[in-house]
Design a protein around this motif. Structure first.
Motif, PDB file in Angstrom:
ATOM      1  N   TYR A   1     -89.081 -66.733 -41.861  1.00 28.62           N
ATOM      2  CA  TYR A   1     -89.350 -68.302 -42.952  1.00 28.62           C
ATOM      3  C   TYR A   1     -87.403 -68.387 -43.235  1.00 28.62           C
ATOM      4  N   SER A   2     -87.153 -69.523 -42.715  1.00 26.32           N
ATOM      5  CA  SER A   2     -85.645 -69.535 -42.587  1.00 26.32           C
ATOM      6  C   SER A   2     -85.191 -70.612 -43.732  1.00 26.32           C
ATOM      7  N   GLU A   3     -84.476 -70.960 -44.931  1.00 25.72           N
ATOM      8  CA  GLU A   3     -84.350 -72.489 -45.485  1.00 25.72           C
ATOM      9  C   GLU A   3     -84.322 -73.566 -44.970  1.00 25.72           C
ATOM     10  N   SER A   4     -84.379 -74.422 -46.082  1.00 22.44           N
ATOM     11  CA  SER A   4     -83.557 -75.673 -44.746  1.00 22.44           C
ATOM     12  C   SER A   4     -83.620 -76.947 -45.839  1.00 22.44           C
ATOM     13  N   LEU A   5     -82.954 -78.197 -45.198  1.00 19.90           N
ATOM     14  CA  LEU A   5     -83.912 -79.540 -46.534  1.00 19.90           C
ATOM     15  C   LEU A   5     -84.074 -79.861 -45.820  1.00 19.90           C
ATOM     16  N   VAL A   6     -85.318 -79.597 -44.973  1.00 13.79           N
ATOM     17  CA  VAL A   6     -85.993 -80.573 -44.285  1.00 13.79           C
ATOM     18  C   VAL A   6     -87.069 -81.321 -45.756  1.00 13.79           C
ATOM     19  N   SER A   7     -86.804 -82.257 -45.326  1.00 13.73           N
ATOM     20  CA  SER A   7     -87.862 -83.210 -46.493  1.00 13.73           C
ATOM     21  C   SER A   7     -89.372 -83.074 -45.853  1.00 13.73           C
ATOM     22  N   LEU A   8     -90.688 -83.472 -46.825  1.00 14.62           N
ATOM     23  CA  LEU A   8     -91.706 -83.678 -46.973  1.00 14.62           C
ATOM     24  C   LEU A   8     -91.858 -85.072 -46.708  1.00 14.62           C
ATOM     25  N   VAL A   9     -90.972 -85.967 -46.936  1.00 19.44           N
ATOM     26  CA  VAL A   9     -91.233 -87.433 -46.621  1.00 19.44           C
ATOM     27  C   VAL A   9     -89.934 -87.388 -45.392  1.00 19.44           C
ATOM     28  N   LEU A  10     -90.614 -87.825 -44.128  1.00 16.75           N
ATOM     29  CA  LEU A  10     -89.525 -87.423 -42.995  1.00 16.75           C
ATOM     30  C   LEU A  10     -88.760 -88.731 -42.621  1.00 16.75           C
ATOM     31  N   ASP A  11     -88.190 -88.679 -41.660  1.00 11.31           N
ATOM     32  CA  ASP A  11     -87.118 -89.256 -42.516  1.00 11.31           C
ATOM     33  C   ASP A  11     -86.655 -90.680 -41.835  1.00 11.31           C
ATOM     34  N   ASP A  12     -87.357 -90.904 -41.037  1.00 13.82           N
ATOM     35  CA  ASP A  12     -87.875 -92.271 -40.228  1.00 13.82           C
ATOM     36  C   ASP A  12     -88.424 -93.039 -41.031  1.00 13.82           C
ATOM     37  N   GLU A  13     -89.478 -91.849 -42.366  1.00 18.21           N
ATOM     38  CA  GLU A  13     -89.842 -92.874 -43.204  1.00 18.21           C
ATOM     39  C   GLU A  13     -88.699 -93.620 -45.225  1.00 18.21           C
ATOM     40  N   GLN A  14     -87.515 -91.881 -44.324  1.00 21.66           N
ATOM     41  CA  GLN A  14     -87.003 -92.514 -45.649  1.00 21.66           C
ATOM     42  C   GLN A  14     -85.807 -93.524 -45.505  1.00 21.66           C
ATOM     43  N   GLU A  15     -86.108 -93.865 -44.133  1.00 16.78           N
ATOM     44  CA  GLU A  15     -85.031 -94.941 -43.565  1.00 16.78           C
ATOM     45  C   GLU A  15     -85.784 -95.875 -43.630  1.00 16.78           C
ATOM     46  N   LYS A  16     -86.757 -96.080 -42.907  1.00 12.26           N
ATOM     47  CA  LYS A  16     -87.741 -96.817 -43.594  1.00 12.26           C
ATOM     48  C   LYS A  16     -87.936 -98.082 -44.906  1.00 12.26           C
TER      49      LYS A  16
END
Lengths: 163, 401
Positions: B383-398
């Motif tokens: 496992y490698s920790e990350s800032l990936v969100s479960l709200v995908l970036d495209d949707e955040q931008e939308k």
């Protein structure tokens, strides 16, 4: 420190505050910037390093000499780097990271960036603003909202000692 | 490290004495744990923008993958803790360099209270199976989690059900950012006529649409009938399983996450039932031969992908100075390929305690490890920790626009 009359393998480096340093070419070419100058034949006289002050350059040269004296043993090199950086304060580290970037020395850049990250990991937001000279451009309401969103990340923050 | 990208403009924050350009700030920030980065979003608006940017999230993952100290990697495993079943995590760097390490439990989401399975781990997200039929996606570093829609929606009168096989992965970059989960369940239910029905159901979940795709129902043989390990290994956009076809015969089956279709992959050898690993995003096989494991890696060789022999782990009892019990390989619990090319071997001692050994192909040596709090380990994942969100970036931008 005055420049020694050089054997062919010694280079003279000049800091932006006009201090002169002599250093073995074999150690100095850890810097890709210097290596390129040597290869271009600009190393005959004095090599001016316009972005590095004397205090920082002295430190970088200590590192260059220290690390190049260690044979190809990655673990020994790593422990040398750890020891070399262990007593440096934030300001020195910041000068070093800029110098390492300017001189294009990836191993030093890597080690100093990691050290800075390690130093700042548990620091407060205020500490980071002061040390990096960052202006807080949030309104108090905005700042409170951002902090609230990640409240749990403020657990275990060290009290500022400004070191 | 000198950034290979052209130097970006000086930081917008350089209003006072800041002399550190953004390229160097980035070089420092990606080395911080996610917890510190979330805290430092409060430093200023430019830092908030930088840390929240898609570019930074990607750089964080790519740099941690490339860096030889693996600052953000851990080994995770579901373990019994005093508070119940949790997922424990042991920092990889400590495991590689120190003889004895700790593996404290991660802060699990509230929904995790009963039996837990790791269905997969990818880009800092962990897919967790909870109980009989619940699935969560979870980023332990940001503490974001999300329960997937109910798998059996529309199926009535389920008598019992459970996981058969599963997997979790990211779609390749060309197909755009999206994560998918595959789950295959067995279930017993009653049909409309009141006749008992025993079958299996397989579906693919897409994070982007937040829904399960079409259901495939299997009555006899599923494409994964006889899969040796339940968890599909994710590599190159596909989930892979070893499927036993007959006594000592096996094949490699994969599910392509983009097209959602099954296929088969050629084998490097007929040696007895192998296990999988992943190195640099490439699939690896541990082929069991008498007194050794051959490790094969599926890599680009010339123009096409093919199997290349990577290494060999001897386990002739003489070469082990470790107190292994009973003949191998029965006692090999797990073989886990570590991102530095070494292999973590987990096995159960005669005292039913999990033991760890790291094999290094470089010097052909074995190092024993003690990991506190890793007990009854029968599933290990990198496992490698990350800032990936479960709200995908495209949707955040939308959402913003």
């Amino acid at each position: 420190m005055a420049a020694e009359t050089g054997t062919p393998t010694t280079l003279t480096l000049k800091s932006n505050d006009d201090e002169l340093f002599s250093v073995a070419e074999s150690a100095a070419i850890l810097s890709v910037t210097i290596r390129n100058m040597v290869e271009d034949g600009c190393a005959g006289g004095v090599i001016p390093l316009d972005n590095v002050d004397g205090k920082t350059l002295a430190s970088v040269i200590t590192y260059m000499n220290g690390i190049s004296a260690i044979p190809a043993d990655e673990e020994k090199k790593k422990s040398y780097r750890d020891k070399f950086l262990s007593d440096k304060d934030f300001e020195t580290l910041a000068d070093m990271v800029l110098a390492a970037n300017y001189l294009n020395m990836s191993c030093l850049m890597d080690a100093v960036s990691a050290k800075i990250a390690q130093v700042m990991e548990k620091k407060s937001v205020g500490w980071v603003r002061r040390k990096f000279g960052i202006e807080n451009d949030y309104t108090p309401e905005e700042e409170a909202a951002v902090k609230e969103e990640h409240k749990w990340t403020f657990e275990g923050v060290e009290t500022d000692d400004d070191n | 490290m000198e950034s290979s990208k052209p130097k970006r403009r000086r930081s917008e924050t350089s209003s006072t004495n800041l002399r550190i350009p953004e390229g160097i700030i980035l070089e420092i920030l990606w080395r911080l744990p996610v917890k510190s980065l979330l805290k430092f979003k409060s430093v200023s608006k430019p830092w908030l923008r930088l840390i929240s940017s898609k570019y930074f999230k990607k750089t964080y993952i790519e740099n941690s993958r490339k860096h030889k100290a693996f600052p953000h990697h851990s080994i995770i495993s579901p373990c019994w803790n005093p508070g119940g079943m949790m997922i424990n995590s042991c920092p990889l760097y400590a495991l590689l360099t120190e003889q004895s390490t700790h593996a404290p439990p991660l802060d699990c989401p509230k929904a995790c209270s009963s039996e837990m399975l790791v269905l997969g781990s990818c880009n800092g997200l962990i897919c967790v199976g909870v109980g009989r039929d619940k699935i969560l996606l979870w980023n332990p570093a940001t503490r974001e989690s999300k329960e997937l829609p109910y798998f059996f929606d529309g199926v009535n009168d389920i008598e019992y059900c459970g996981f058969i096989s599963y997997g979790f992965g990211i779609l390749d970059e060309i197909s755009g950012d999206n994560y998918k989960v595959y789950a295959l369940f067995y279930l017993a239910c009653w049909d409309d006529e009141g006749v008992p029905l025993l079958c299996s159901m397989g579906k693919v979940y897409s994070l982007k649409s937040n829904s399960w795709g079409e259901t495939a129902v299997y009555y006899n043989e599923t494409p994964l009938h006889g899969a040796i390990e339940s968890a599909g290994k994710f590599a190159s956009g596909k989930l892979h399983w070893i499927r036993k076809t007959a006594e000592s015969k096996w094949e490699i089956v994969f599910l392509d996450l983009t097209s959602e279709t099954f296929g088969g992959l050629e084998k490097p050898s007929d040696d007895f039932v192998p296990r999988f690993g992943v190195l640099d995003g490439c699939l690896c096989l541990f082929c069991d031969r008498p007194k050794m494991f051959d490790i094969w890696i599926w890599k680009k060789y010339g123009v096409e992908d093919s199997w290349i022999k990577f290494s060999r782990i001897p386990y002739d009892s003489d070469s082990w100075r470790t107190p292994f019990v009973t003949p191998l390989p029965e006692e090999w619990g797990q073989l886990c390929m570590l991102p530095n090319g070494e292999v973590l071997i987990t096995y159960m001692s005669s005292e039913y305690e999990s033991k760890f050994v790291i094999y290094s192909p470089k010097d052909n040596g074995f190092r024993q490890r003690y990991v506190d709090k890793f007990k009854d380990v029968d599933q290990v994942e990198v496992y490698s920790e990350s800032l990936v969100s479960l709200v995908l970036d495209d949707e955040q931008e939308k959402a913003k626009s």
